[in-house]
Each structure stands twice: as C-alpha cells, then as structure tokens.
Design a protein around this motif. Structure first.
Motif, PDB file in Angstrom:
ATOM      1  N   SER A   1      -2.027  -3.282   9.460  1.00  0.00           N
ATOM      2  CA  SER A   1      -1.712  -2.094   8.663  1.00  0.00           C
ATOM      3  C   SER A   1      -0.203  -1.981   8.432  1.00  0.00           C
ATOM      4  CB  SER A   1      -2.249  -0.838   9.341  1.00  0.00           C
ATOM      5  OG  SER A   1      -1.645  -0.661  10.595  1.00  0.00           O
ATOM      6  N   PHE A   2       0.143  -1.251   7.391  1.00  0.00           N
ATOM      7  CA  PHE A   2       1.534  -1.077   6.980  1.00  0.00           C
ATOM      8  C   PHE A   2       2.090   0.248   7.458  1.00  0.00           C
ATOM      9  CE2 PHE A   2       0.520  -4.445   4.122  1.00  0.00           C
ATOM     10  CZ  PHE A   2       1.711  -4.992   3.709  1.00  0.00           C
TER      11      PHE A   2
ATOM     12  N   GLU B   1       1.260   5.507   8.091  1.00  0.00           N
ATOM     13  CA  GLU B   1       0.559   4.257   8.376  1.00  0.00           C
ATOM     14  C   GLU B   1      -0.633   4.142   7.433  1.00  0.00           C
ATOM     15  OE1 GLU B   1      -0.559   1.526  12.127  1.00  0.00           O
ATOM     16  OE2 GLU B   1      -1.023   3.646  12.353  1.00  0.00           O
ATOM     17  N   THR B   2      -0.791   2.949   6.877  1.00  0.00           N
ATOM     18  CA  THR B   2      -1.811   2.706   5.866  1.00  0.00           C
ATOM     19  C   THR B   2      -2.445   1.338   6.092  1.00  0.00           C
ATOM     20  OG1 THR B   2      -0.355   3.830   4.301  1.00  0.00           O
ATOM     21  CG2 THR B   2      -2.219   2.657   3.387  1.00  0.00           C
ATOM     22  N   ALA B   3      -3.740   1.273   5.903  1.00  0.00           N
ATOM     23  CA  ALA B   3      -4.399  -0.033   5.911  1.00  0.00           C
ATOM     24  C   ALA B   3      -3.821  -0.859   4.764  1.00  0.00           C
ATOM     25  CB  ALA B   3      -5.904   0.143   5.729  1.00  0.00           C
ATOM     26  N   ALA B   4      -3.838  -2.154   4.918  1.00  0.00           N
ATOM     27  CA  ALA B   4      -3.301  -3.037   3.877  1.00  0.00           C
ATOM     28  C   ALA B   4      -4.026  -2.799   2.563  1.00  0.00           C
ATOM     29  CB  ALA B   4      -3.436  -4.491   4.314  1.00  0.00           C
ATOM     30  N   TRP B   5      -3.271  -2.878   1.458  1.00  0.00           N
ATOM     31  CA  TRP B   5      -3.799  -2.623   0.119  1.00  0.00           C
ATOM     32  C   TRP B   5      -3.781  -3.928  -0.661  1.00  0.00           C
ATOM     33  CZ3 TRP B   5      -2.783  -3.024  -5.019  1.00  0.00           C
ATOM     34  CH2 TRP B   5      -3.421  -2.141  -5.881  1.00  0.00           C
ATOM     35  N   GLY B   6      -4.843  -4.217  -1.383  1.00  0.00           N
ATOM     36  CA  GLY B   6      -4.866  -5.394  -2.237  1.00  0.00           C
ATOM     37  C   GLY B   6      -5.338  -6.647  -1.530  1.00  0.00           C
ATOM     38  N   LYS B   7      -4.879  -6.839  -0.314  1.00  0.00           N
ATOM     39  CA  LYS B   7      -5.271  -7.998   0.498  1.00  0.00           C
ATOM     40  C   LYS B   7      -5.419  -7.455   1.907  1.00  0.00           C
ATOM     41  CE  LYS B   7      -3.880 -12.737   1.583  1.00  0.00           C
ATOM     42  NZ  LYS B   7      -4.334 -12.677   2.949  1.00  0.00           N
TER      43      LYS B   7
ATOM     44  N   ASP C   1      -7.357   7.065  -5.131  1.00  0.00           N
ATOM     45  CA  ASP C   1      -7.261   6.039  -4.086  1.00  0.00           C
ATOM     46  C   ASP C   1      -7.844   6.609  -2.781  1.00  0.00           C
ATOM     47  OD1 ASP C   1      -6.510   4.073  -2.267  1.00  0.00           O
ATOM     48  OD2 ASP C   1      -4.361   4.346  -2.543  1.00  0.00           O
ATOM     49  N   GLU C   2      -8.799   5.898  -2.193  1.00  0.00           N
ATOM     50  CA  GLU C   2      -9.435   6.392  -0.987  1.00  0.00           C
ATOM     51  C   GLU C   2      -8.912   5.745   0.290  1.00  0.00           C
ATOM     52  OE1 GLU C   2     -13.670   6.610  -1.336  1.00  0.00           O
ATOM     53  OE2 GLU C   2     -13.551   7.627  -3.260  1.00  0.00           O
ATOM     54  N   LEU C   3      -7.873   4.946   0.171  1.00  0.00           N
ATOM     55  CA  LEU C   3      -7.258   4.324   1.337  1.00  0.00           C
ATOM     56  C   LEU C   3      -6.725   5.421   2.271  1.00  0.00           C
ATOM     57  CD1 LEU C   3      -6.795   1.291   1.969  1.00  0.00           C
ATOM     58  CD2 LEU C   3      -4.462   1.592   1.184  1.00  0.00           C
ATOM     59  N   THR C   4      -6.971   5.267   3.567  1.00  0.00           N
ATOM     60  CA  THR C   4      -6.496   6.261   4.525  1.00  0.00           C
ATOM     61  C   THR C   4      -4.996   6.081   4.735  1.00  0.00           C
ATOM     62  OG1 THR C   4      -8.621   6.282   5.641  1.00  0.00           O
ATOM     63  CG2 THR C   4      -6.746   7.120   6.883  1.00  0.00           C
TER      64      THR C   4
ATOM     65  N   GLN D   1       1.060   5.699  -9.380  1.00  0.00           N
ATOM     66  CA  GLN D   1       0.130   6.817  -9.494  1.00  0.00           C
ATOM     67  C   GLN D   1      -1.274   6.483  -9.004  1.00  0.00           C
ATOM     68  OE1 GLN D   1       1.621   5.247 -12.014  1.00  0.00           O
ATOM     69  NE2 GLN D   1       0.201   4.858 -13.685  1.00  0.00           N
ATOM     70  N   PHE D   2      -1.535   5.210  -8.709  1.00  0.00           N
ATOM     71  CA  PHE D   2      -2.842   4.781  -8.208  1.00  0.00           C
ATOM     72  C   PHE D   2      -2.836   4.531  -6.701  1.00  0.00           C
ATOM     73  CE2 PHE D   2      -2.433   2.909 -12.549  1.00  0.00           C
ATOM     74  CZ  PHE D   2      -3.261   3.812 -13.183  1.00  0.00           C
ATOM     75  N   ARG D   3      -1.682   4.641  -6.064  1.00  0.00           N
ATOM     76  CA  ARG D   3      -1.545   4.227  -4.663  1.00  0.00           C
ATOM     77  C   ARG D   3      -1.121   5.389  -3.773  1.00  0.00           C
ATOM     78  NH1 ARG D   3       1.526  -1.508  -5.991  1.00  0.00           N
ATOM     79  NH2 ARG D   3      -0.286  -2.466  -6.985  1.00  0.00           N
TER      80      ARG D   3
END
Length: 168
Positions: free
Chosen positions: A60-61, A49-55, A161-164, A127-129
């Motif tokens: 969450s996804f 599970e990931t918070a939405a990226w970009g928008k 990338d610091e997205l949880t 590689q950034f995500r």
C-alpha cells in the motif's frame, strides 16, 4: 529611475506518494527538498494510506498533498520534482509500479497547461482518484478546478473511486 518588477508567485499543489522503503521518512525528505528547491511551503496535508491503484499486487501507498508558493515555471517545478525523486532513489521501471517516492504536479495556480509528452495541468486523472482528492481536499477544499469549474471538496465528495483511503 526603474523600479524592480515584483516577482510573481504561484500556488502549486503537489501530491507525494510512495510504497517502498521507509514510506514516512521518504515523504518527510521529499517535503524538505521541495521547501528547499521550489519555494515556501504553505500547507501540508495529513498522511493517507491507500491500497495500490492501477497495479495492485504491491504494498500500500502513503500519500500526502503539499501546497507551495513558487516563482518557478510549471516546467521548472516538474524538473525539480523529477530531480527530487531521483535524489531520493526513485527508479522508473513500470507504469503504476512500486516506488520509493512519486511527486505529481496537480495544480499550477489556476493555469491549464498541456505540453505534449511532458506535462498536463491540472493532473488529467486527479478527479477519478480518491488518494489524490482526499489529501488535496484537506489543504485546498475551496480551490476551483480550472477545467471542471468545481471545488476540490465538491469533486472529492462526489468521487466514484471506491479504493479505501485511510487518514493516519
């Protein structure tokens, strides 16, 4: 006497994601359709599970990586992925917008493919995500990125990338 040429199979890695509807069921249905339409399912990651990226003003996804052995071309894999998305109700409204299901072609064997306005493999942003690299590192840690020359695990362990991203 002519011998039949053996079919060549390619290891394909896909990333599935979605943040609308029954997210778990959408992933399961997509995986089932991938197995039925693309080839033999070789590996399926855990769900992340990931918070939405970009928008990020959206739910969450859930993301999951899948490895498939296929005798299809990369373009045929892409066409199948788009058909599966459509079958499951995907409507493309906006870039990085909410969606029932998204299927991205991450790797097609060790090939580097660039067909303008259609397909880039390896996925140019992978590689950034972290949401791509975490499930991919689970099922293909030693896969070598054919452009960067690094393993998936090495890329994942050094991502900025610091997205949880949380394994469910």
């Amino acid at each position: 006497m002519m011998l039949n040429k053996a079919l060549e199979y390619t290891a394909v890695y896909l990333l599935l994601g979605g943040n609308l509807g029954n997210r778990e069921e959408n992933l399961e249905q997509a995986i089932s359709l991938i197995g039925a339409n693309m080839g033999k399912l070789e590996a399926i990651s855990s769900v992340y599970e990931t918070a939405a990226w970009g928008k990020n003003d959206q739910p969450s996804f859930l993301n999951q990586a899948v490895a498939v052995k296929t005798n299809l071309t990369a373009v045929q894999v892409l066409e199948n992925a788009l058909n599966i998305e459509q079958t499951l109700g995907r409507v493309r409204k906006e870039k990085w917008g909410a969606r029932l299901i998204d299927i991205d072609l991450i790797f097609f064997g060790n090939e580097v493919i660039d067909i303008e306005n259609l397909l880039q493999v390896p996925h140019p942003q992978m590689q950034f995500r972290k949401f791509v690299m975490a499930p991919l590192a689970e099922i293909a840690p030693q896969m070598i990125h054919p452009v960067l020359g690094k393993t998936v695990l090495d890329i994942y362990e050094n991502i900025t990338d610091e997205l949880t991203v949380r394994k469910l």
